[in-house]
Each structure stands twice: as structure tokens, then as C-alpha cells.
Design an enzyme around this catalytic site. Structure first.
Site, PDB file in Angstrom:
ATOM      1  N   GLU A  90      -3.021  -5.317  14.925  1.00 35.15           N
ATOM      2  CA  GLU A  90      -1.586  -5.210  14.637  1.00 35.15           C
ATOM      3  C   GLU A  90      -0.997  -3.831  14.987  1.00 35.15           C
ATOM      4  O   GLU A  90       0.104  -3.508  14.544  1.00 35.15           O
ATOM      5  CB  GLU A  90      -1.319  -5.550  13.167  1.00 35.15           C
ATOM      6  CG  GLU A  90      -1.507  -7.037  12.879  1.00 35.15           C
ATOM      7  CD  GLU A  90      -1.065  -7.384  11.467  1.00 35.15           C
ATOM      8  OE1 GLU A  90      -0.419  -8.425  11.294  1.00 35.15           O
ATOM      9  OE2 GLU A  90      -1.369  -6.612  10.533  1.00 35.15           O
ATOM     10  N   HIS A 111       1.932  -0.302   7.573  1.00 36.61           N
ATOM     11  CA  HIS A 111       1.889  -1.759   7.436  1.00 36.61           C
ATOM     12  C   HIS A 111       0.824  -2.096   6.393  1.00 36.61           C
ATOM     13  O   HIS A 111      -0.341  -1.725   6.540  1.00 36.61           O
ATOM     14  CB  HIS A 111       1.538  -2.422   8.768  1.00 36.61           C
ATOM     15  CG  HIS A 111       1.306  -3.902   8.641  1.00 36.61           C
ATOM     16  ND1 HIS A 111       2.329  -4.810   8.541  1.00 36.61           N
ATOM     17  CD2 HIS A 111       0.153  -4.624   8.555  1.00 36.61           C
ATOM     18  CE1 HIS A 111       1.826  -6.037   8.419  1.00 36.61           C
ATOM     19  NE2 HIS A 111       0.506  -5.942   8.416  1.00 36.61           N
ATOM     20  N   HIS A 171      -0.183  -4.706   2.508  1.00 38.37           N
ATOM     21  CA  HIS A 171      -0.089  -6.027   1.872  1.00 38.37           C
ATOM     22  C   HIS A 171      -0.142  -5.971   0.358  1.00 38.37           C
ATOM     23  O   HIS A 171      -0.568  -6.928  -0.276  1.00 38.37           O
ATOM     24  CB  HIS A 171      -1.248  -6.905   2.351  1.00 38.37           C
ATOM     25  CG  HIS A 171      -1.549  -6.800   3.794  1.00 38.37           C
ATOM     26  ND1 HIS A 171      -2.614  -6.089   4.285  1.00 38.37           N
ATOM     27  CD2 HIS A 171      -0.917  -7.285   4.879  1.00 38.37           C
ATOM     28  CE1 HIS A 171      -2.633  -6.159   5.611  1.00 38.37           C
ATOM     29  NE2 HIS A 171      -1.617  -6.867   6.001  1.00 38.37           N
ATOM     30  N   HIS A 178       2.983 -12.116   3.404  1.00 38.67           N
ATOM     31  CA  HIS A 178       2.079 -11.257   4.156  1.00 38.67           C
ATOM     32  C   HIS A 178       2.096  -9.809   3.628  1.00 38.67           C
ATOM     33  O   HIS A 178       1.083  -9.319   3.158  1.00 38.67           O
ATOM     34  CB  HIS A 178       2.480 -11.336   5.642  1.00 38.67           C
ATOM     35  CG  HIS A 178       1.666 -10.505   6.575  1.00 38.67           C
ATOM     36  ND1 HIS A 178       1.492 -10.820   7.898  1.00 38.67           N
ATOM     37  CD2 HIS A 178       0.989  -9.355   6.398  1.00 38.67           C
ATOM     38  CE1 HIS A 178       0.737  -9.904   8.485  1.00 38.67           C
ATOM     39  NE2 HIS A 178       0.422  -9.010   7.597  1.00 38.67           N
TER      40      HIS A 178
END
Lengths: 284, 284, 284, 284
Positions: A117, A136, A138, A204
Site C-alpha cells: 500500500e 495509514h 487501522h 478498513h
């Protein structure tokens, strides 16, 4: 909060280079121009060391586990960024950092494998030239908002940076496991984020962008805390008073991203990493 | 995500044997055939060492306390499995591992006492020849679902493996303390689990089955996290968007059980065990 | 689950004295007579060492903080019990243990100060000759039940010991700060507890009584866990299936208080104390 | 609970100076006059050491992170107080402590930078001559109350000190990021707090005042715990029984702020700091 000799003096013990920088461009609209004195990397080597520390902090503070990642723009080449190879933030060392271009190509001559990613990081850094660091992750606190289409809004002064809204992305590439790995989807992500600091990815996690790694880590932690508090409050069914736009804007500039709090936070997180992670004990 | 020389190269530092294996049979229906390169034991000794580490990880990550257990099929004799004697996962060493047949008979010549509920592991491994690892535990997050007859469903990409449903067992042997200790009840348990990866035991806990210990541990952790998030969301009374079947299937195959994330998770958990458990510091 | 040579054998490494004891008198009504092999003190010195460890476990597992206390009856004089002087369970060493009679008089020749609420322990041990260990604590999980007059009931097999009910005491001595410090109130407390294992004190905490320290510590931990789960479930407004009386009685006897689980739990808690508390590392 | 030779004796091992002091003036209305024997600083040096320890405790117990601060009045000059320079409580050492007057001027000859919000501490200490210690922090548990205008009330005996009410401040200086940094706003804060021990700052945190650092730290911890429990209970919609005024007043005087519990708590917190913070291991 001007950067004075005094302010520099009380950092005499710190080993990193500090520079006086003007208020970030994202603060253009602010009525309160704020000079800042914070720990911003000037060289590739400084950026690499700082992104290692950011990885360790995010792990140590429980924001990232095995998955999720963080990146910083190369201060001497704005078309590349630094990010760990595909290992957990808990384990990252300077040897694990790759240089990657904004299209996701690994520039470093290496057989080390990058994150799938990484495309998110490149796409956002390309779309936001005034920003230099991307997260990024979660963590659990944001998921309930993302799956119920509930807007995250600032309920505390340290959640203030969320005041311009937190849109929820739900436009996944079919058949790619809800991951963001293609150039096309990277562009959709960057477009969806737009001029926001944070957006959620439904079911997500979230992406965060900031001017530097200090603000980025502060954003990740306080997104988690604000989301947790907001959800707990929301469960009561009671009417909730959010920060007004003016409260939020000035709280972001002064109480969260000002030189004094951001520097104090970073010093704290580093001190905790050095206590809790034996291999970081003597980190300079 | 093909297994290339590159992928193998970045494991140069790893001491365990890795093999290229084809997509697990449970993925037959998948449109995306996925080759995998993960840490799967080839010998009994490798399996024993890996199940010791799985015990320590499950303890260190707060999934198991004194009770609950984990097992792995013997790679050189599919009719036996390896599991600790009756001690807590926190304390397990290679000397504590017993070899047990699928009917629950201890094969190892020893006076060490096995778990009463080893019968669960044998029965499930007998009924699921494509699977090689079983978990039985009692973490709090699943109990509310089990006592209110509420289906657990995937709300995050790492909860994706739950998409085929999580049935709730409630057919206990009267007078046996809600434990599963008889051959007859073991068969009922295996039958109730059926082709699912997870089922709950009402007022007790859950059983999980997987192709290998890496996926098993990942399943246990993400079952807990998905259940926690789903319950917190459910308390709001808001409508919740679950993963679609296609999202869930591809997320399971790529984002959760793919070679890259599963390997990164295992590396992370091992690194944390080595930091937190002094006797594991020099584990190879 | 008979006590066999095998069962004794797998304790070869344990340094404490173990004895075969018949089912506790509280189990008289049980259809399943259970012989037990557990770690029960025979001498005053053994009892003192075990109550020190119980203090450390309750601190290490987050059940007790600075306040709250635990006691054990003197095995060679049923009219006295052992309990720490007025310090936190975290800090207790054998030198801190006082011998106290059932009226609360300190028997030990010492200037060390006892807990004010030792009166609870004496009164309950006097009223319950079949019991040998008492806990008094204030963990958060029980308070919501106590202030809303909501009955705690077993929702998991390890909460089974609660099946005979958990009454809520609300008959405080006016003007004594909700503490239990007078002989008269001690008697009221013992009478209110009656033949139960646990009662709550409204806006204050709980008292627990058990046959021995192993069961007592197990009761404290699982009271917390059962209460936490029950409250989380209750918040959903969904109908909840509690354990039936037969399920609960057999689960208590076999799955919670049986020799195998209770011994495994105690071994686990001790191992964690030895890892986390440097001064306990070499505790025998 | 008179201060006797016995009480002093069981402190033989303690290295700090203790004094017999009469009941605090805030307890004037109490029917139960209580003499107290606690660890109160007599010299500036003692006060500095104790405020360092208070910083570490508040960090170690999870009450303060990078932000928030604590202060203590100078025992030999009631017009100044001691407080750390602008660093996190986790890192504070005696070298970091500044002497500051009640208007917020730094008296210490130094280039070290003070906290911006020191103004809160000065203003409250000026308005409350009978008090000697001030806390300002942002822990999550109080925010839901502050943004829904919900009164915090005592639900446990250790939350008793809240019985005189917890008003909610919402009169921020426009454009100052919800911080309290001007003399004028400091006075508003002190006036709003009035004769209460605690008030909340809407969307920000809380201020607490106490007679000494022991009671202050105890207040901060138990405010958090009481707020957490009250909110969890409130979510059920059930009617809640709070402490009566008499229960609360006597519980505060005896069960929370009495010499015995407060001393036991402080000893516990110090012992935990010494275990968890390597540089504090040999703190006297």
C-alpha cells in the site's frame, strides 16, 4: 509564541537540528501567524532517522500493530519519500528504510520488499505538495464511524485538527481485498482526501497527512482519542457540544500543533520508546 | 503476489524453513489463485517449536490466559497433533509438548497430564483434513454474541475470514461443567463447526481452525478485534455496513492470509515475545 | 478427575506441599464427588507465604490497587487468620503479615498497623467455618451493579461460582465513611453474605469468601470478568442467556474449581508475578 | 484515627519527614475532627522532590501524558509555587522544577521555559489560600461529561470528594485555542472553580485543587475512576444511587483522605514508579 533564543536554549540537550520555520502553508487563513521551532529534518539521513522513530512511537503508543505504515518526504528530493520495507513498525531500523518515488517505484537498490500500500503514500504526497508525511493505519476507534457513516468531529482541543471534516472513502477496487495497491486507486484515494487532513476507509482504517512527522504522529494519536471519546459520548444519546470552527482552528494552531506542545509530545514519545524498547535505549 | 527470489531474499535473516505452497484447498472457489511463501513446519521438531511460539504469542497478545489451548497437526503423521501438557500458554516450552492422536490418546511416553479438552482438537482435525491447526479459548469479546444469539460478521478487512458465518454451539453434555471432554461431544463439536472457520460456544468461548498456526493466531486476534468493534458499533443502534461476501473473500485471501501480511504479523508477534518474555529472548 | 500418582508426578517440579483433600463441604449437595489435589497450606509459615503470593497476584492482575485486602485462616489455629499490615498488596512481603484473631485483635507482638477493615475478614471467617480465605476489594466492574441494584449472574463457565446469587449490602454505619470497621457492622456484613460466596457493597466494592486462596483469587478475577461481560451485554438491551443452575454448579466444580484448572491458573499467576515483580523473581 | 507513637513507628522505614497536622480547614464543617499524619513538605527542597514524584506518579498511572501539569505551593513562601518546566511529567527531574509566583512570573533565574498554562495554578493558589496543590489535565474519562453538560457525582466511596459538585467551565478567551494563558482568564477560572475541589473545562479537561500533593494525586486518579464508572452506568439508562452528602463527606474524610488510606496510596504509587521507571529505582 515566537521562537526566541530562550526557546532554543532549553533545547541545548537535544541532539537533533532544529530550525525556525514560518507557519505552514495550510495555516494561511489563520489570523494568528505562528512562528514555529520544531524538529524538522534537513537531510535524507535526518529524515530516515526520524521516520524510524515515528515507526517506533506509533508502535509503542499502540497506534500501529503489525500492519499500517508511515512515510516522510525526502527533504532534498520532493519527488521521493522514505518508508520501511514490509515489516512491522515495532521492528523498523534505519537499514529497513527504502526510498520510493511518488508513483511507488522503489528507488533504493535493494531486494527488500516494500509495502503493497505504499501507493497511498505516493499518491497523497503528489497531490499535497505542502504536506510531507503520511500515515495509514487501522486502529479500532475509527471503524465504528466508518461503517455507520457517522462523521468524526472534534470533541476535545487536541482533536481540533479534525474540524474541516473527515470524509469516508468507500470506492474500493473490486477483488483487491479492500487494499489500495493500484495507481488508479491511489489517485482516487488522494482525490477523496482532497484538502482534508484525515479520511476514513470504510471497514478498513484511515489515512492522515501532515506537514511533518511530529504533527502526523500527534494527529494519529489524537484521532484515536477523539474518536474513542466521541463514540463513548454518542452511546449515551445525549446532545454533544463540538468545538466551534474558531475554537478548533486556534486550538489546532496553538494547543496541538504549536511549537511548545508538539515538541513536548515528541520528547515524551521518544523518552517512552527509549525506556520500552531495549534496542532504542541509546538512540541519539 | 507471486513467490519470487526477491520474496525469499528478504527473509535471508529468518532461521526457519520456508516453502512455496499452493493456495490452500479452502480457497478452491477463489478466482484469484494465490501462491504463498510462509513459514510452515516440515518436521515434527519444527511443528513443536512453532506451537510453542504460538502459545507464547497468544499469551503475550492477551488472547489466552491460564486456560485455553492451541494445537498443530504433525506434518509427518497426519493422525497425530502436538499440544502442550496442562499448563498455561504463558509457560509452555518444547519439553511440555505432547503428541496426541485424533481420538485424544497421548502418544508420547510420559506422565505429563494433557488438557481435558484436547478432545476438541482431535475431533476437529479428524473432520477437517485440509486444516492443520486448532484454537480453543475464552476471550471476553465473543461472549456477548454467544449469550444473545447475535451473529458475528466482518466489519473490518482483517475480520474478513468470518464471512462464511460463525454459528453458536449450545448442545453441552449435561453435568460436565460446559467442558468438551467426551468423544461423543467432540464429534458434536466438529459437526457443528462444519466447514466454518470459527464457531462460538455459548457462555464459554470459541473454537477456530486454520490451515497453519500463522493463520490460526491471526484468526484468534482478529476475531477478538472484530467482535470488540462490532459490539461497540451495535451498542449505538446505528445500521452497520458489513463487508460484502466478495470484499470479505478477497480481503481474507490477500489482506489477511496473504504471504506478505501473515508473514509480517508473525514476525511482529515473535519480536514482541522475544522482548517481553525473558526466557524467549534468544529463541531462534 | 481422581488424584492419581500421575497427577502428583506432573507436579514434581513444584516446591510447595500438596495434599489430597476431599471435596469441600460447600459441595455437599453435588452429585459429582470430586477429589482434589491442590496447593493448600499445612503450617502457619506455608499460609503466610501463600497469602503473600495472593497479594502479589491480585496486584499484578489488576484486581487490587493500593486499597483492598486478602486473608487466609491459620491452618493450625482456626481462630486466627493472616493478613498484611496496612500497606498495598503490591508491596507485601512475609515480614508484613500479621496474625489476627476473629474479633480483629492483632495477635502478633508488633507495632505494625493493621487494616481498619480487618473486621470484615474476622467476621466472615467466624460465620463460615468451612471457608478459609476472604477478599475485600473495589474493582470498577462491580460498582455499576451495586448502584443500580442489578443482580450479577453467571454468563460464562468461569463466572459459574456466582450462581447462588450476589446480594447487595446497603446498611452502612452512619458517619463511618462507608467503611466496615466496627464489630457490630462486621456481624451485619457476615449475616448479609450468609451462605453466598460473594456480595457487593453498594458504592464501595465486594467481599468474597472461598475454601482456600487459590479459589479465592480465581473468584476475584472471574467476578471481575463476568461482571464486565454481563454489563457490556446488558448495555445492548438484548435478552441474555445465563448459565442454568446445573450448568453453573458443575462448571464451578469441574471447570473453575477443579484441581486441574485451579492449579493451572495458580501456576500461571505465580509465573507472571515472578516475571513482573523483580523482588519475586527467585520466589520458591 | 489519632496520630500515635504506633502510627509513627510503622513509618520507621520511610525517609521523608512527617508531621502531625490538624484537620484541613476545608473540613471545618465536619463533625468528625480527624488528626492526620501524612507526608507534607516543610522545606522548598522537600516540596520540589515531592512534586517531581507527583509528576512521575501521574505519568505512571496513566493520568497525564505529554500534556497536563501539577504544582505545589512553596511551604516557606506562600506566594510562590513549584512546577516543572515545559516537559512531559514522564521526564521531570528536580533540575526541571521552576519557582513561579502567583501571577505566573518565573522567579527562578533560568532560561528554562515554563508551561503556558501555569496561569491556572497561580490563579487558583491565590484564590484558595487553604489549598497547596493544583492539577490540570485532560484524561478522556471527564470529556463526555463536559460536552454533554452532565454533572459528575460520587458513585463510589473513593469518588466521595466530588460531592460538593463539579461545575463545567465554558467561558474561553476567543482565539486562544481553548488554553488558559491570560491573567484575566486565570481569574475567571479561579472564580468558576470557587470553593469546589474540581471543575471541568468543556472539551478540554479538568482542574483539581487539594490541601497537599497526596490528596491531589488521589483526587486525580479517583476522579478518573468515578467518571469512568458513572458513565458506564449511565449508558444503561438505569437509575443510579449516588452517595448521600453525609456518606460522601465522611468517606472523603476517612476512607479517601484519612492518614491511613492516603499514606498507603502514596506508598503504592511510589513503589510502582520505582519499579517502572529505571531512573527512579533508587529514589529516596
Amino acid at each position: 509564541m515566537p521562537a526566541t533564543q530562550t526557546e532554543l536554549a532549553w533545547h541545548a540537550g537535544a541532539s537533533r537540528i532544529r530550525r525556525k520555520i514560518m507557519t505552514d502553508s495550510s495555516f494561511r487563513a489563520s489570523e494568528t501567524a505562528v512562528e514555529q521551532t520544531i524538529n524538522v529534518p534537513r537531510t535524507a539521513q535526518e529524515a530516515i532517522l526520524q521516520v524510524v522513530m515515528a515507526n517506533r512511537i506509533l508502535s509503542n503508543e499502540g497506534i500501529l500493530d503489525a500492519l499500517g505504515h508511515v512515510s516522510v518526504r525526502n527533504p532534498v528530493n520532493t519527488n521521493t519519500f522514505f518508508q520501511a520495507r514490509s515489516i512491522s513498525p515495532f521492528e523498523v531500523t534505519p537499514e529497513d528504510i527504502l526510498e520510493i518515488d511518488l508513483d511507488g517505484n522503489v528507488v533504493t537498490q535493494t531486494t527488500l520488499k516494500p509495502y503493497g500500500e505504499r501507493i497511498i503514500h505516493g499518491a497523497i504526497l503528489k497531490a499535497r505538495p505542502e504536506m510531507n508525511a503520511v500515515f495509514h493505519g487501522h486502529f479500532a476507534a475509527v471503524i465504528p464511524f466508518s461503517v455507520t457513516n457517522t462523521p468524526i468531529r472534534p470533541v476535545t482541543h487536541v482533536g481540533s485538527f479534525l474540524y474541516q471534516g473527515v470524509p469516508i472513502y468507500d470506492d474500493y477496487e473490486p477483488g483487491d481485498g479492500m487494499l489500495i495497491r493500484t495507481k488508479h486507486e491511489g489517485e482516487r484515494i488522494a482525490k477523496h482526501l482532497g484538502q482534508h487532513r484525515v479520511h476514513l476507509l470504510r471497514g478498513h482504517g484511515c489515512d492522515i497527512v501532515a506537514e511533518n512527522l511530529l504533527r502526523l504522529v500527534a494527529s494519529a494519536l489524537h484521532l484515536r482519542d477523539n474518536a474513542t471519546i466521541q463514540w463513548q459520548t454518542l452511546l449515551s444519546g445525549k446532545e454533544m457540544k463540538y468545538l466551534s470552527p474558531e475554537e478548533a482552528k486556534t486550538a489546532m494552531e496553538i494547543a496541538l500543533f504549536g511549537a511548545s506542545p508538539i515538541d513536548r509530545m515528541w520528547g515524551y514519545w521518544v523518552a517512552r520508546v527509549k525506556r520500552n524498547m531495549p534496542d532504542m535505549k541509546d538512540w541519539k
